[in-house]
Design an enzyme around this catalytic site. Structure first.
Site, short mmCIF file in Angstrom:
data_model
loop_
_atom_site.label_atom_id
_atom_site.label_comp_id
_atom_site.label_asym_id
_atom_site.label_seq_id
_atom_site.Cartn_x
_atom_site.Cartn_y
_atom_site.Cartn_z
N GLU A 186 -27.49 -24.33 -6.86
CA GLU A 186 -28.04 -25.12 -7.95
C GLU A 186 -29.48 -25.56 -7.66
O GLU A 186 -30.33 -25.59 -8.55
CB GLU A 186 -27.16 -26.35 -8.23
CG GLU A 186 -25.82 -26.01 -8.85
CD GLU A 186 -25.92 -25.38 -10.23
OE1 GLU A 186 -26.99 -25.49 -10.87
OE2 GLU A 186 -24.94 -24.76 -10.67
N CYS A 245 -19.58 -13.99 -30.14
CA CYS A 245 -19.51 -15.31 -29.50
C CYS A 245 -18.14 -15.93 -29.73
O CYS A 245 -17.64 -15.95 -30.86
CB CYS A 245 -20.59 -16.23 -30.07
SG CYS A 245 -20.52 -17.91 -29.43
N CYS A 258 -19.78 -22.66 -35.16
CA CYS A 258 -21.22 -22.81 -34.95
C CYS A 258 -21.94 -23.10 -36.26
O CYS A 258 -22.07 -22.22 -37.13
CB CYS A 258 -21.80 -21.56 -34.30
SG CYS A 258 -23.56 -21.70 -33.94
N CYS A 296 -25.40 -16.61 -26.17
CA CYS A 296 -26.22 -17.53 -26.97
C CYS A 296 -27.62 -17.60 -26.38
O CYS A 296 -28.12 -18.67 -26.00
CB CYS A 296 -25.56 -18.91 -27.00
SG CYS A 296 -26.18 -20.01 -28.29
#
Length: 359
Positions: free
Chosen positions: A43, A206, A212, A196
Site C-alpha cells: 500500500e 459490470c 449504477c 469502472c
C-alpha cells in the site's frame, strides 16, 4: 431506470471469480490471513504509483527483507537505493521509520486497528483503513481513487473532487459489509481498476451495472468531476557531472527534508522559476551539454541543464564524494537524477560555454 441498491454480495461474487493475481494478495477463498507486512509495504508503494510499476519493487523488497524486522535492520542507503525509481521519496524514509517503530516497540507486529495503525509514521487514513480491512478483517472504509470513481458513478455524485471526498467516503462506508471486509475493499478497488475505468468503462459487464445511477443517466464517463487544476509552473536548475578517469562520479546525499530527501544525486544549484543559480561543487573547466533534462513532479515541471567536467584523482569537492561504478550508479538514483546521469554519460563532446555562464 435503476431498480435496486448496490449489493456488496454481488460484488464479492464477482471478485471471487475475477480478482487480480497480485504478489501481495491472498486470493479469495484461500484459508489464509493476509500478511500485514505485505499489505503495508504494497500500500505504501502503491501511493501515486501503478500496480505494474510496483510489482517488481515489491518482489525485490520482500526477497531482500522478508519481514518488517528485516527491513527495520536494513541500511538506510540500501533501502533508498532499492526504492529509486518509485518516486515520492518521503515514503521510503517513512517506510524505514515505521518498520523500526514496529520492530522496536511492537515486537514486530502491526496494530490491528485503524487508530493504532494511524499512530505509526507515514500511515494515513487510507493506508490504515486498507491494512485494517485486508490484514485484520476490520470493516474499515477504504477510499482510494478507484473507490472514489466507483462511488461517484454508482450514486451519480456530480459535485467535483476534492470537495466531494467526504460525501464519497460516507457512501463507501454505507456499503462496507461486516463480513469479508478485506475482500470487499479489494473488490471495489479491482472494479475501479479493471471495469469502472476512468475512460471507456466496461459498463456492460459490470456487476453493479443495474444500480449504477450514472450509467442510467448516461454520464458515467464524466464522473467523478474534478475542480480544474492550475497550470504547473516551470522551474529550472543545473546539475554537475564530474567524472574521474577511473569512472568514479561525484554524487551528494540530499537533505532528508524536501524533494528527493535522503537520496543520492548529482550536485547542483536550487530549482527556481527565475534565473538559473549556479553552484559548481569544485573548480573545473565546466561545460554545458547541448540539450537539457526534463522531468515532471506533482506540482511543477523541471528543466535541468547539465554541466560536465573531467577531473583528476585526488581533487577535493565542496560537497559529496566520488562514487565508483561498483558503489553507486544511475540505477541507485531517483528518476530525475538518473536521467541527468545517463544524459551526461552519453555525451562525448559537450558545447563549451564561457565560465561566467555557470560560475
Amino acid at each position: 431506470m435503476c431498480n435496486q441498491a448496490a449489493d456488496p454480495e454481488i460484488l464479492l461474487a464477482w471478485y471471487d471469480i475475477h480478482a487480480r493475481d497480485l504478489p501481495w494478495r491472498v486470493p479469495p477463498g484461500a484459508d489464509l490471513r493476509a500478511d500485514p507486512y505485505a499489505v503495508w509495504l504494497s500500500e505504501v508503494m502503491l501511493q501515486q504509483t501503478t500496480v505494474a510499476a510496483v510489482r517488481k519493487y515489491f518482489l525485490d523488497f520482500t526477497d531482500r527483507w522478508p519481514t518488517v524486522s528485516d527491513l527495520a535492520a536494513a541500511d538506510d542507503d540500501a533501502v533508498m537505493a532499492a526504492w529509486a525509481g518509485l518516486g515520492y521519496y518521503a515514503r521510503a524514509r517513512n517506510l524505514l521509520k515505521c518498520a523500526r517503530v514496529v520492530a522496536r516497540d511492537l515486537d514486530g507486529r502491526f496494530p490491528d486497528t485503524e487508530a493504532g495503525l494511524r499512530d505509526l509514521p507515514g500511515i494515513g487514513p487510507y493506508t490504515a483503513a486498507a491494512i485494517a480491512a485486508i490484514a485484520f478483517e476490520r470493516p474499515a472504509t477504504v477510499l482510494d481513487g478507484n473507490v472514489e470513481r466507483v462511488m461517484a458513478r454508482i450514486h451519480a455524485v456530480e459535485a467535483p473532487l476534492p470537495g466531494a471526498k467526504e460525501t464519497l467516503r460516507g457512501l463507501a462506508a454505507a456499503l462496507t459489509p461486516a463480513a469479508r471486509p478485506g475482500d470487499y475493499a479489494q473488490a471495489v478497488m479491482d472494479l475501479g481498476a479493471t471495469i469502472c475505468t476512468p475512460r471507456n468503462p466496461a459498463c456492460g459487464i459490470c456487476p453493479w451495472r443495474q444500480p449504477c445511477r450514472a450509467r442510467d443517466l448516461g454520464i458515467a464517463e464524466t464522473l467523478p468531476r474534478k475542480t480544474p487544476k492550475a497550470a504547473k509552473p516551470v522551474r529550472r536548475g543545473i546539475v554537475y557531472f564530474a567524472q574521474r578517469s577511473d569512472g568514479a562520479v561525484l554524487l551528494e546525499r540530499r537533505p532528508d527534508k524536501g524533494l528527493l530527501g535522503g537520496m543520492l544525486g548529482l550536485p547542483g544549484g536550487p530549482w527556481a522559476e527565475g534565473e538559473i543559480v549556479a553552484a559548481p561543487p569544485l573548480e573545473a573547466d565546466w561545460q554545458i551539454t547541448a540539450g537539457a533534462v526534463r522531468h515532471t513532479f506533482t506540482h511543477f515541471h523541471l528543466i535541468l541543464d547539465v554541466a560536465m567536467a573531467p577531473v583528476d584523482e585526488g581533487i577535493e569537492a565542496l560537497t559529496g564524494r566520488f562514487f565508483t561504478p561498483e558503489e553507486a550508479g544511475p540505477d541507485d538514483l531517483p528518476t530525475v537524477m538518473r536521467k541527468a546521469y545517463q544524459f551526461a554519460a552519453g555525451q562525448h563532446r559537450p558545447s563549451k560555454v564561457p565560465k561566467t555562464d555557470i560560475a
